[in-house]
Motif scaffolding. Structure first.
Motif, mmCIF file in Angstrom:
data_model
loop_
_atom_site.group_PDB
_atom_site.id
_atom_site.type_symbol
_atom_site.label_atom_id
_atom_site.label_comp_id
_atom_site.label_asym_id
_atom_site.label_seq_id
_atom_site.Cartn_x
_atom_site.Cartn_y
_atom_site.Cartn_z
ATOM 1 N N VAL A 1 0.838 -1.196 0.000
ATOM 2 C CA VAL A 1 0.000 0.000 0.000
ATOM 3 C C VAL A 1 0.876 1.250 0.000
ATOM 4 N N ASN A 2 0.269 2.349 -0.415
ATOM 5 C CA ASN A 2 0.914 3.658 -0.338
ATOM 6 C C ASN A 2 0.590 4.244 1.033
ATOM 7 N N MET A 3 1.514 4.151 1.963
ATOM 8 C CA MET A 3 1.247 4.548 3.342
ATOM 9 C C MET A 3 0.987 6.045 3.463
ATOM 10 N N ASP A 4 1.683 6.854 2.701
ATOM 11 C CA ASP A 4 1.468 8.300 2.768
ATOM 12 C C ASP A 4 0.046 8.649 2.340
ATOM 13 N N ARG A 5 -0.427 7.998 1.297
ATOM 14 C CA ARG A 5 -1.785 8.269 0.818
ATOM 15 C C ARG A 5 -2.812 7.845 1.853
ATOM 16 N N TRP A 6 -2.611 6.700 2.465
ATOM 17 C CA TRP A 6 -3.537 6.242 3.492
ATOM 18 C C TRP A 6 -3.541 7.173 4.695
ATOM 19 N N ARG A 7 -2.376 7.544 5.161
ATOM 20 C CA ARG A 7 -2.307 8.420 6.341
ATOM 21 C C ARG A 7 -2.954 9.763 6.070
ATOM 22 N N ALA A 8 -2.757 10.290 4.879
ATOM 23 C CA ALA A 8 -3.325 11.596 4.533
ATOM 24 C C ALA A 8 -4.841 11.528 4.423
ATOM 25 N N GLY A 9 -5.383 10.367 4.092
ATOM 26 C CA GLY A 9 -6.810 10.268 3.843
ATOM 27 C C GLY A 9 -7.647 9.913 5.046
ATOM 28 N N LEU A 10 -7.034 9.506 6.162
ATOM 29 C CA LEU A 10 -7.772 9.036 7.324
ATOM 30 C C LEU A 10 -7.656 10.011 8.500
ATOM 31 N N PRO A 11 -8.626 9.989 9.411
ATOM 32 C CA PRO A 11 -8.515 10.814 10.622
ATOM 33 C C PRO A 11 -7.231 10.491 11.376
ATOM 34 N N ARG A 12 -6.564 11.519 11.869
ATOM 35 C CA ARG A 12 -5.268 11.313 12.512
ATOM 36 C C ARG A 12 -5.352 10.393 13.721
ATOM 37 N N ASN A 13 -6.439 10.520 14.497
ATOM 38 C CA ASN A 13 -6.525 9.712 15.712
ATOM 39 C C ASN A 13 -6.921 8.267 15.436
ATOM 40 N N SER B 1 -4.970 -5.774 24.523
ATOM 41 C CA SER B 1 -4.285 -5.350 25.747
ATOM 42 C C SER B 1 -4.672 -3.945 26.175
ATOM 43 N N GLY B 2 -5.442 -3.240 25.327
ATOM 44 C CA GLY B 2 -5.917 -1.910 25.688
ATOM 45 C C GLY B 2 -5.031 -0.763 25.271
ATOM 46 N N THR B 3 -4.013 -1.024 24.454
ATOM 47 C CA THR B 3 -3.096 0.045 24.051
ATOM 48 C C THR B 3 -3.387 0.594 22.655
ATOM 49 N N VAL B 4 -4.355 0.015 21.976
ATOM 50 C CA VAL B 4 -4.789 0.488 20.663
ATOM 51 C C VAL B 4 -6.306 0.648 20.715
ATOM 52 N N SER B 5 -6.811 1.707 20.113
ATOM 53 C CA SER B 5 -8.254 1.969 20.134
ATOM 54 C C SER B 5 -8.984 1.105 19.116
ATOM 55 N N PRO B 6 -10.305 0.964 19.265
ATOM 56 C CA PRO B 6 -11.072 0.223 18.256
ATOM 57 C C PRO B 6 -10.923 0.816 16.855
ATOM 58 N N ARG B 7 -10.872 2.140 16.765
ATOM 59 C CA ARG B 7 -10.743 2.786 15.457
ATOM 60 C C ARG B 7 -9.370 2.512 14.844
ATOM 61 N N GLN B 8 -8.335 2.509 15.651
ATOM 62 C CA GLN B 8 -7.004 2.187 15.142
ATOM 63 C C GLN B 8 -6.923 0.739 14.675
ATOM 64 N N LEU B 9 -7.579 -0.144 15.415
ATOM 65 C CA LEU B 9 -7.651 -1.534 14.984
ATOM 66 C C LEU B 9 -8.336 -1.638 13.630
ATOM 67 N N LEU B 10 -9.497 -0.992 13.494
ATOM 68 C CA LEU B 10 -10.223 -1.055 12.230
ATOM 69 C C LEU B 10 -9.378 -0.509 11.091
ATOM 70 N N THR B 11 -8.663 0.569 11.330
ATOM 71 C CA THR B 11 -7.796 1.120 10.287
ATOM 72 C C THR B 11 -6.771 0.102 9.827
ATOM 73 N N ALA B 12 -6.106 -0.557 10.772
ATOM 74 C CA ALA B 12 -5.084 -1.542 10.403
ATOM 75 C C ALA B 12 -5.670 -2.648 9.546
ATOM 76 N N LEU C 1 -15.153 4.773 9.557
ATOM 77 C CA LEU C 1 -14.637 5.357 10.800
ATOM 78 C C LEU C 1 -15.496 6.525 11.270
ATOM 79 N N ASP C 2 -15.928 7.355 10.333
ATOM 80 C CA ASP C 2 -16.726 8.532 10.708
ATOM 81 C C ASP C 2 -18.065 8.151 11.331
ATOM 82 N N ALA C 3 -18.563 6.969 10.994
ATOM 83 C CA ALA C 3 -19.848 6.527 11.544
ATOM 84 C C ALA C 3 -19.734 6.025 12.977
ATOM 85 N N ASP C 4 -18.496 5.914 13.468
ATOM 86 C CA ASP C 4 -18.271 5.447 14.841
ATOM 87 C C ASP C 4 -17.135 6.273 15.450
ATOM 88 N N PRO C 5 -17.368 7.570 15.659
ATOM 89 C CA PRO C 5 -16.278 8.478 16.038
ATOM 90 C C PRO C 5 -15.610 8.154 17.365
#
Length: 210
Positions: free
Chosen positions: A18-30, A56-67, A87-91
């Protein structure tokens, strides 16, 4: 959070690129998880590392979904746009956390898997736009799979996999599968894994092309 270096799962043929820069730019930072390879070559082990951090509680549900979605969509051009809609539907990540609570602790049994699947498909529980069974079973796989345990394990069921499954796997349609169809497929894969003395996800990767 670190992935296990050099470990390629049996049956996995290549990383997703994947193009990581494109993905990071397109998704909410958090919603961006740490730990994904900056090279953009993502193996299943990398997503499993994020899922372990989620449990373990160190990654949020939204971060998990992004991965999971970065791995699932890969280089597809509309991937970041669709991921952002989900992601926007579950802020706050509450719907995701609710869907996953049954599979994020001990090794989930069939009842827990059924509950999680149904929650992801129910608009009153955790259904999100652009997150149908072909994608949310990927989330369930990474969060709920327990390597080395055997038996029924959550696995990916998308159009690629469904299109090549034999009739005895119990999946009758090309999309919109019921929780019972998914569980029938998981039981079939568990038996195949037992007979072949392999992991259940190697069965999925074999039929789905890795």
């Amino acid at each position: 959070m670190q992935a296990t270096e050099g470990v390629v799962l049996p049956g996995e043929r290549a990383p997703v690129r994947v193009n990581m820069d494109r993905w990071r730019a397109g998704l909410p930072r958090n919603a961006w998880p740490g730990g994904l390879p900056p090279t953009g070559e993502i193996w299943r082990r990398d997503v499993f590392a994020v899922a372990e951090a989620y449990r373990s509680g160190t990654v949020s549900p939204r971060q998990l979904l992004t991965a999971v979605l970065v791995w699932a969509y890969g280089p597809i051009g509309y991937g970041p746009w669709r991921a952002t809609r989900s992601l926007d539907a579950d802020p706050n990540g509450k719907r995701l956390a609710y869907a996953l609570e049954e599979v994020a602790t001990a090794a989930p049994d069939e009842a827990a898997l059924r509950t999680a699947y149904r929650r992801f498909g129910n608009p009153d529980d955790a259904r999100l736009p652009w997150l149908g069974p072909g994608l949310f079973t990927k989330v369930l796989y990474f969060v709920g799979y327990r390597r080395g345990v055997g038996g029924v394990q959550p696995l990916i069921l998308d159009r690629v996999v469904a299109g090549v499954l034999p009739a005895e796997a119990g999946v009758g349609r090309r999309n919109g599968w019921s929780s019972e169809e998914w569980l029938a497929y998981l039981r079939w894969a568990a038996e195949q894994a037992r007979v072949r003395a392999v992991e259940a996800d190697e069965v999925e990767m074999t039929v789905g092309g890795g």
